[in-house]
Write an enzyme that holds these catalytic residues in place. Structure first.
Site, PDB file in Angstrom:
ATOM      1  N   HIS A  63      -4.259 -29.605  23.765  1.00  0.00           N
ATOM      2  CA  HIS A  63      -4.150 -29.219  22.358  1.00  0.00           C
ATOM      3  C   HIS A  63      -5.507 -28.743  21.858  1.00  0.00           C
ATOM      4  O   HIS A  63      -6.545 -29.233  22.305  1.00  0.00           O
ATOM      5  CB  HIS A  63      -3.739 -30.408  21.481  1.00  0.00           C
ATOM      6  CG  HIS A  63      -2.338 -30.854  21.715  1.00  0.00           C
ATOM      7  ND1 HIS A  63      -1.242 -30.157  21.279  1.00  0.00           N
ATOM      8  CD2 HIS A  63      -1.844 -31.954  22.356  1.00  0.00           C
ATOM      9  CE1 HIS A  63      -0.137 -30.796  21.621  1.00  0.00           C
ATOM     10  NE2 HIS A  63      -0.468 -31.885  22.286  1.00  0.00           N
ATOM     11  N   HIS A  70      -0.916 -32.100  29.126  1.00  0.00           N
ATOM     12  CA  HIS A  70      -1.002 -30.770  28.517  1.00  0.00           C
ATOM     13  C   HIS A  70      -2.117 -30.821  27.475  1.00  0.00           C
ATOM     14  O   HIS A  70      -2.592 -31.896  27.125  1.00  0.00           O
ATOM     15  CB  HIS A  70       0.335 -30.407  27.850  1.00  0.00           C
ATOM     16  CG  HIS A  70       0.734 -31.407  26.806  1.00  0.00           C
ATOM     17  ND1 HIS A  70       1.398 -32.577  27.104  1.00  0.00           N
ATOM     18  CD2 HIS A  70       0.517 -31.438  25.471  1.00  0.00           C
ATOM     19  CE1 HIS A  70       1.584 -33.276  25.999  1.00  0.00           C
ATOM     20  NE2 HIS A  70       1.056 -32.610  24.986  1.00  0.00           N
ATOM     21  N   CYS A 118       6.352 -33.747  26.767  1.00  0.00           N
ATOM     22  CA  CYS A 118       5.013 -34.335  26.561  1.00  0.00           C
ATOM     23  C   CYS A 118       4.737 -35.469  27.548  1.00  0.00           C
ATOM     24  O   CYS A 118       3.603 -35.935  27.660  1.00  0.00           O
ATOM     25  CB  CYS A 118       4.871 -34.870  25.131  1.00  0.00           C
ATOM     26  SG  CYS A 118       4.937 -33.572  23.909  1.00  0.00           S
ATOM     27  N   ASP A 128     -14.139 -33.700  23.350  1.00  0.00           N
ATOM     28  CA  ASP A 128     -13.950 -32.287  23.671  1.00  0.00           C
ATOM     29  C   ASP A 128     -13.915 -32.054  25.180  1.00  0.00           C
ATOM     30  O   ASP A 128     -14.769 -32.542  25.922  1.00  0.00           O
ATOM     31  CB  ASP A 128     -15.084 -31.457  23.042  1.00  0.00           C
ATOM     32  CG  ASP A 128     -14.803 -29.973  23.118  1.00  0.00           C
ATOM     33  OD1 ASP A 128     -13.650 -29.569  22.874  1.00  0.00           O
ATOM     34  OD2 ASP A 128     -15.741 -29.211  23.430  1.00  0.00           O
ATOM     35  N   HIS A 129     -12.889 -31.308  25.622  1.00  0.00           N
ATOM     36  CA  HIS A 129     -12.683 -30.998  27.041  1.00  0.00           C
ATOM     37  C   HIS A 129     -12.530 -32.256  27.899  1.00  0.00           C
ATOM     38  O   HIS A 129     -12.978 -32.306  29.041  1.00  0.00           O
ATOM     39  CB  HIS A 129     -13.793 -30.085  27.584  1.00  0.00           C
ATOM     40  CG  HIS A 129     -13.647 -28.677  27.101  1.00  0.00           C
ATOM     41  ND1 HIS A 129     -13.862 -28.324  25.785  1.00  0.00           N
ATOM     42  CD2 HIS A 129     -13.255 -27.532  27.728  1.00  0.00           C
ATOM     43  CE1 HIS A 129     -13.636 -27.029  25.641  1.00  0.00           C
ATOM     44  NE2 HIS A 129     -13.261 -26.526  26.792  1.00  0.00           N
ATOM     45  N   HIS A 179      -3.762 -34.539  27.004  1.00  0.00           N
ATOM     46  CA  HIS A 179      -3.202 -35.889  27.000  1.00  0.00           C
ATOM     47  C   HIS A 179      -1.812 -35.875  27.622  1.00  0.00           C
ATOM     48  O   HIS A 179      -1.227 -34.818  27.856  1.00  0.00           O
ATOM     49  CB  HIS A 179      -3.180 -36.505  25.591  1.00  0.00           C
ATOM     50  CG  HIS A 179      -2.172 -35.924  24.657  1.00  0.00           C
ATOM     51  ND1 HIS A 179      -1.897 -36.465  23.421  1.00  0.00           N
ATOM     52  CD2 HIS A 179      -1.357 -34.846  24.769  1.00  0.00           C
ATOM     53  CE1 HIS A 179      -0.967 -35.747  22.826  1.00  0.00           C
ATOM     54  NE2 HIS A 179      -0.619 -34.757  23.603  1.00  0.00           N
ATOM     55  N   GLU A 215      -2.693 -31.676  15.325  1.00  0.00           N
ATOM     56  CA  GLU A 215      -2.507 -31.516  16.770  1.00  0.00           C
ATOM     57  C   GLU A 215      -2.109 -30.070  17.072  1.00  0.00           C
ATOM     58  O   GLU A 215      -2.482 -29.499  18.091  1.00  0.00           O
ATOM     59  CB  GLU A 215      -1.424 -32.474  17.255  1.00  0.00           C
ATOM     60  CG  GLU A 215      -1.289 -32.509  18.749  1.00  0.00           C
ATOM     61  CD  GLU A 215      -0.195 -33.440  19.187  1.00  0.00           C
ATOM     62  OE1 GLU A 215      -0.493 -34.416  19.888  1.00  0.00           O
ATOM     63  OE2 GLU A 215       0.969 -33.212  18.824  1.00  0.00           O
TER      64      GLU A 215
HETATM   65 NI    NI Z   1       0.720 -33.314  23.075  1.00  0.00          NI
END
Ligand code: NI
Length: 149
Positions: free
Chosen positions: A50, A48, A42, A88-89, A23, A138
């Site tokens: 998580h 990036h 961020c 996911d992904h 995100h 997160e």
């Molecule tokens: Ni983040």
């Protein structure tokens, strides 16, 4: 059945799943500078990732016939279908239509997960089982809890 379940027993049942997603925390209504100030790195342009950890808790009365609150095999399948398949992904800013017009913080994602699961759960059971809590990590250190309020 013995007498243990003769009176209604309210229990809380949890299941945890993982998914990985990318995100970027960036509000297009703010300037580049304001975004940097609020979100720091961020807000970096390409985002990036998580490794999210999601703990779902259901609440309700144990069923006399089965001794279950809710079949965990079924809950596992629902979480795979509704959460893992959706997030996911993926890149949350680009790949998830429900997140198109918002900043996909952990708070926002927890609320969206609540809405998705609550709708699904109300559609499949006529017993009084409620979604009690969505807890989304997160990182190992940061988590958001949402109880539907
Ligand atoms: Ni983040």
């Amino acid at each position: 059945m013995n007498d243990l379940l003769k009176k209604p027993r309210k229990v809380y049942v949890s299941r945890t799943i993982e998914f990985n997603a990318a995100h970027r925390l960036f509000n297009p209504l703010l300037t580049e500078n304001e975004n940097c100030k609020i979100y720091g790195k961020c807000a970096n342009k390409h985002g990036h990732g998580h490794n999210y950890l999601l703990e779902i808790t259901l609440a309700g009365i144990v069923e006399q016939k089965t001794g279950f609150l809710f079949d965990l095999k079924e809950l596992k399948a629902i979480l795979e279908e509704e959460i893992v398949n959706r997030f996911d992904h993926r890149h949350l800013n680009h790949d998830v239509p429900e997140l198109q017009d918002c900043v996909p913080t952990t708070e926002v994602l927890a609320v969206l997960i609540w809405d998705i699961l609550e709708e699904r759960l109300t559609s499949i059971t006529n017993r009084e089982i409620s979604l009690h809590e969505v807890k989304l990590y997160e990182t190992g250190k940061n988590a958001v809890r949402y109880l539907g309020e």
